[in-house]
Motif scaffolding. Structure first.
Motif, mmCIF file in Angstrom:
data_model
loop_
_atom_site.group_PDB
_atom_site.id
_atom_site.type_symbol
_atom_site.label_atom_id
_atom_site.label_comp_id
_atom_site.label_asym_id
_atom_site.label_seq_id
_atom_site.Cartn_x
_atom_site.Cartn_y
_atom_site.Cartn_z
ATOM 1 N N GLY A 1 0.792 -1.225 0.000
ATOM 2 C CA GLY A 1 0.000 0.000 0.000
ATOM 3 C C GLY A 1 0.823 1.274 0.000
ATOM 4 O O GLY A 1 0.511 2.208 0.772
ATOM 5 N N PRO A 2 1.855 1.398 -0.831
ATOM 6 C CA PRO A 2 2.697 2.601 -0.800
ATOM 7 C C PRO A 2 1.985 3.819 -1.377
ATOM 8 O O PRO A 2 1.092 3.702 -2.225
ATOM 9 N N ALA A 3 2.437 4.990 -0.939
ATOM 10 C CA ALA A 3 1.928 6.236 -1.512
ATOM 11 C C ALA A 3 2.686 6.617 -2.768
ATOM 12 O O ALA A 3 2.198 7.409 -3.584
ATOM 13 N N SER A 4 3.906 6.079 -2.931
ATOM 14 C CA SER A 4 4.738 6.447 -4.076
ATOM 15 C C SER A 4 5.590 5.257 -4.511
ATOM 16 O O SER A 4 6.066 4.474 -3.695
ATOM 17 N N VAL A 5 5.771 5.154 -5.826
ATOM 18 C CA VAL A 5 6.525 4.056 -6.424
ATOM 19 C C VAL A 5 7.381 4.607 -7.561
ATOM 20 O O VAL A 5 6.924 5.446 -8.343
ATOM 21 N N LEU B 1 -4.523 7.850 -16.370
ATOM 22 C CA LEU B 1 -3.734 7.669 -15.146
ATOM 23 C C LEU B 1 -2.881 8.916 -14.909
ATOM 24 O O LEU B 1 -1.693 8.963 -15.240
ATOM 25 N N ASP B 2 -3.479 9.933 -14.331
ATOM 26 C CA ASP B 2 -2.798 11.219 -14.150
ATOM 27 C C ASP B 2 -1.681 11.151 -13.117
ATOM 28 O O ASP B 2 -0.785 12.009 -13.126
ATOM 29 N N ASP B 3 -1.726 10.171 -12.221
ATOM 30 C CA ASP B 3 -0.698 10.058 -11.182
ATOM 31 C C ASP B 3 0.501 9.207 -11.635
ATOM 32 O O ASP B 3 1.403 8.947 -10.834
ATOM 33 N N VAL B 4 0.504 8.766 -12.887
ATOM 34 C CA VAL B 4 1.612 7.964 -13.412
ATOM 35 C C VAL B 4 2.364 8.789 -14.446
ATOM 36 O O VAL B 4 1.782 9.262 -15.422
ATOM 37 N N ARG C 1 8.946 13.836 -3.729
ATOM 38 C CA ARG C 1 8.306 14.860 -4.551
ATOM 39 C C ARG C 1 8.541 14.478 -5.996
ATOM 40 O O ARG C 1 9.681 14.337 -6.435
ATOM 41 N N MET C 2 7.485 14.292 -6.773
ATOM 42 C CA MET C 2 7.640 13.858 -8.148
ATOM 43 C C MET C 2 8.409 14.899 -8.939
ATOM 44 O O MET C 2 8.130 16.097 -8.817
ATOM 45 N N PRO C 3 9.397 14.485 -9.750
ATOM 46 C CA PRO C 3 10.155 15.435 -10.543
ATOM 47 C C PRO C 3 9.244 16.205 -11.502
ATOM 48 O O PRO C 3 8.228 15.689 -11.937
ATOM 49 N N ALA D 1 -2.522 3.101 -8.780
ATOM 50 C CA ALA D 1 -3.706 3.039 -7.915
ATOM 51 C C ALA D 1 -4.113 4.468 -7.569
ATOM 52 O O ALA D 1 -3.278 5.380 -7.594
ATOM 53 N N PRO D 2 -5.371 4.697 -7.253
ATOM 54 C CA PRO D 2 -5.820 6.047 -6.908
ATOM 55 C C PRO D 2 -4.992 6.644 -5.773
ATOM 56 O O PRO D 2 -4.776 5.992 -4.743
#
Length: 388
Positions: free
Chosen positions: A231-235, A278-281, A386-388, A251-252
């Motif tokens: 269940g990670p918040a970031s990968v 998939l806006d978070d990918v 923090r996403m680049p 995942a959402p």
């Protein structure tokens, strides 16, 4: 599996073909368990492969003459050996190769002769998806011959209508590689849609894709299962190719970043993410190690997935992972020897689970996917990635 090419001594690529498949799998499992014995993981049952009809890609060396081309491999003298009936390929590829041989004759493209370094056409590369559609690539020495491919393209599509993507790849140099950097797309479509682990991935011509679809399906499903359990918040998905692991683990609310050196693969991955909303990918073109080193001090994802080539991730990236705040690593390796070496540089992790997958039946090679978890105690006040 019986193979007339193997029996006749024409092709020995499948070095274990005379060993019953069950024995092959047992031997591979025993060998990888011995290699990883010091890490004492929980072993899941190995994933077997179909014995034939599993390869979604054919890399055929073109030999002979334009009037009588061979599609297959080269012998010790550099002459073509025709193995177009190889039973490892999916049926649409098997059916297409004789048609492509006739097309070579139609175009008059002279197969490249390695000893004399003369000729036009080096390879024919064919990829098939689950729907039977084909991506066909002609690896040629010069752009001068591309006009001949264009001129006869309609004839090819008439006799091989499932060839929905056709390209010319330019490889002018005489060297031991399969393709060059420049790709000329000859059809209106420029990508093939590949179904894997419930995902529909966009595959552009120069993108890497696992050749054993049934086993790759299990590989990505296994990684997704482990990541979802955590269940990670970031990968981060390093060496992400067309984004298989990254997209499988989306995942959402989960921030996912894929990094890959191939621009073609990154464009493929972005197209899939965009189509699926998939806006978070996100996907970036670059070196996996450099991407990690350029991260701000203390910033890290919860999980890192690595799927490197046979050379492994290497000391620099392994030591970065060990010194980071990353809590779990999913390491998918096609070379357990370099996996063991890389783990020596990561003493802060222990191997929790492992699973062997027979991605390469009838050979000594295999894939092993492992779940590593941190056992030391890094600083707890580091911020999340923090996403680049």
């Amino acid at each position: 599996m019986q193979c007339s090419y193997f029996d006749a001594g024409l092709c020995r690529s499948c070095t274990l073909l005379d060993t019953p498949y069950a024995e092959q799998l047992t031997s591979k499992q025993a060998r990888v368990e011995e290699l990883l014995d010091a890490h004492s993981p929980e072993w899941l049952s190995p994933i077997a492969s179909p014995e034939q009809g599993f390869r979604n890609k054919a890399k055929m060396v073109v030999g002979g003459t334009a009037a009588a081309p061979t599609l297959g491999i080269l012998d010790g003298r550099g002459e073509g050996v025709d193995i177009r009936g190889c039973a490892l390929h999916l049926a649409p590829i098997h059916d297409a190769l004789p048609v492509l041989a006739r097309f070579i004759t139609l175009t008059g493209l002279q197969p490249y002769d390695v000893p004399s370094r003369r000729g036009d056409l080096k390879y024919v590369l064919v990829t098939a998806n689950a729907e039977g559609e084909l991506l066909v690539r002609f690896v040629v020495r010069s752009e001068d011959v591309v006009s001949r491919l264009r001129r006869h393209l309609a004839a090819l599509q008439e006799t091989l209508p499932n060839a929905v993507v056709v390209t010319a790849n330019l490889l002018p140099e005489h060297k031991a590689v399969t393709e060059g950097e420049r790709e000329i797309v000859l059809t209106s479509r420029d990508r093939l849609t590949m179904t894997l682990a419930g995902m529909r991935l966009e595959l552009r011509p120069q993108s890497f894709f696992q050749t054993n679809t049934p086993v790759a399906d299990q590989l990505y499903t296994q990684a997704r299962t482990w990541v979802d359990e955590l269940g990670p918040a970031s990968v981060w998905d390093l060496y992400c190719g067309v984004g298989g692991f990254a997209l499988a683990c989306a995942a959402p609310g989960r921030a996912v970043l894929g990094v890959e050196t191939s621009v073609d693969a990154v464009l493929s991955a972005r197209a899939t993410a965009r189509r699926e909303g998939l806006d978070d990918v996100r996907f970036e073109a670059g070196d996996a190690t450099e991407a990690a080193l350029q991260a701000q001090p203390g910033e890290h994802p919860d999980v890192v997935i690595v799927n490197p080539p046979r050379r492994g991730i290497g000391e620099t990236l392994a030591r970065w992972l060990d010194a980071s705040g990353v809590q779990h690593v999913v390491y998918s390796s096609c070379n357990p020897v370099t996996l063991v070496r890389d783990l020596e540089w990561m003493p802060g992790f222990r191997m929790r689970r492992a699973r062997a997958l027979d991605m390469f039946p009838h050979t000594t090679h295999l894939e092993v996917v492992t779940l590593l978890e941190r056992v030391d105690s890094p600083a707890t006040d580091r911020p999340r990635v923090r996403m680049p």
